[in-house]
Design an enzyme around this catalytic site. Structure first.
Site, PDB file in Angstrom:
ATOM      1  N   GLU A   1      39.887  36.236-112.651  1.00 39.87           N
ATOM      2  CA  GLU A   1      39.690  36.752-111.147  1.00 39.87           C
ATOM      3  C   GLU A   1      38.022  36.550-110.923  1.00 39.87           C
ATOM      4  O   GLU A   1      37.884  36.282-109.925  1.00 39.87           O
ATOM      5  CB  GLU A   1      40.030  38.406-111.215  1.00 39.87           C
ATOM      6  CG  GLU A   1      41.485  38.443-111.222  1.00 39.87           C
ATOM      7  CD  GLU A   1      41.757  40.095-111.465  1.00 39.87           C
ATOM      8  OE1 GLU A   1      42.930  40.183-110.863  1.00 39.87           O
ATOM      9  OE2 GLU A   1      40.698  40.796-111.653  1.00 39.87           O
TER      10      GLU A   1
ATOM     11  N   ASP B   1      39.860  39.508-107.345  1.00 40.72           N
ATOM     12  CA  ASP B   1      41.178  40.027-107.221  1.00 40.72           C
ATOM     13  C   ASP B   1      41.535  40.004-105.814  1.00 40.72           C
ATOM     14  O   ASP B   1      42.832  40.032-105.540  1.00 40.72           O
ATOM     15  CB  ASP B   1      41.038  41.514-107.849  1.00 40.72           C
ATOM     16  CG  ASP B   1      42.186  42.454-107.652  1.00 40.72           C
ATOM     17  OD1 ASP B   1      43.290  41.932-108.447  1.00 40.72           O
ATOM     18  OD2 ASP B   1      42.293  43.405-106.781  1.00 40.72           O
TER      19      ASP B   1
END
EC number: 3.1.26.3
Length: 236
Positions: free
Chosen positions: A119, A47
């Protein structure tokens, strides 16, 4: 299940096999296997790499945009919906290790699981090769989205965006016509958005919420002349 080599070919980057397997390990699978490590730490790492890469690109390539517009574009590109779309394009769902409960409820097509795993894969690429390779991977994945950033700029909540444009144009009330199909453990939903009684865009998804968001996104594009059938929408 296809081999990890096939996934790496689709990604365009070789990732350490153990790290890639970890990136694909959902917590439901880890629980059933007696508590093996999950991909959640890699998701956290990915992320950050994703956010930095997109922020850096926007800052360098849009020097005249104010902070608010840059943030809006970044939010659209790194949203759960956008990441899930990328994951579906890659066919990532077929590689994710899931527990039986998630398998029965089509977890491999749930936007939240797909986005989180995407992610984690980015995080795995970073650990295997460093920031530059991970950044290049991110940009390959999001380039198609950045190309239509003016559409994405409506924001990640398409239902709110469509409410705003319908109110501004005084088009009438918004309703969603929902149709569900399939068994309880694998339901699929189709939503058609109507404004003032006139049908606009449709969308599909594993939940009513996702189907409605897809329908709102399709309708927004129609109303802005960027989607299929936009000429018909403009004539309404």
């Amino acid at each position: 299940m296809p081999s990890h080599e096939e996934l790496q070919k689709r990604l365009g980057v070789d990732i350490d096999p153990e790290t890639l397997r970890l990136a694909l390990t959902h917590r439901s699978y880890a629980y059933e296997q007696g508590g093996v490590p999950t991909n959640e730490r890699l998701e956290f790492l990915g992320d950050s790499v994703l956010g930095f890469s997109v922020t850096d690109h926007l800052y360098r390539n849009y020097p005249d945009l104010p902070e608010g517009d840059l943030a809006k574009r970044r939010s659209a590109v790194v949203s759960t919906r956008a990441l899930a779309g990328i994951a579906r394009t890659l066919g990532l769902g077929e590689f994710i290790l899931l527990g039986q409960g998630e398998i029965l409820t089509r977890g491999s097509d749930k936007s939240s699981i797909l986005a989180d795993t995407m992610e984690a894969v980015i995080g795995a690429a970073y650990l295997s090769h460093g920031v530059e390779t991970a950044r290049r991977l991110v940009m390959r994945l999001v380039d198609p989205l950045l190309a239509e950033v003016d559409v994405l700029g409506a924001g990640t909540d398409w239902k709110t965006a469509i409410q705003e444009i319908a109110a501004a144009r005084k088009l009438g009330s918004i309703d969603y016509l929902i149709h569900g199909s399939g068994p309880d453990h694998a339901r699929r939903f189709e939503a058609t958005l109507t404004i003032g009684g006139t049908p606009y865009g449709s969308g599909r998804g594993p939940s009513k919420k996702e189907a409605e968001q897809e329908a709102a996104a399709a309708s927004w594009k129609l109303l802005h002349g960027t989607g299929a059938g936009s000429d018909a929408a403009a004539a309404r």
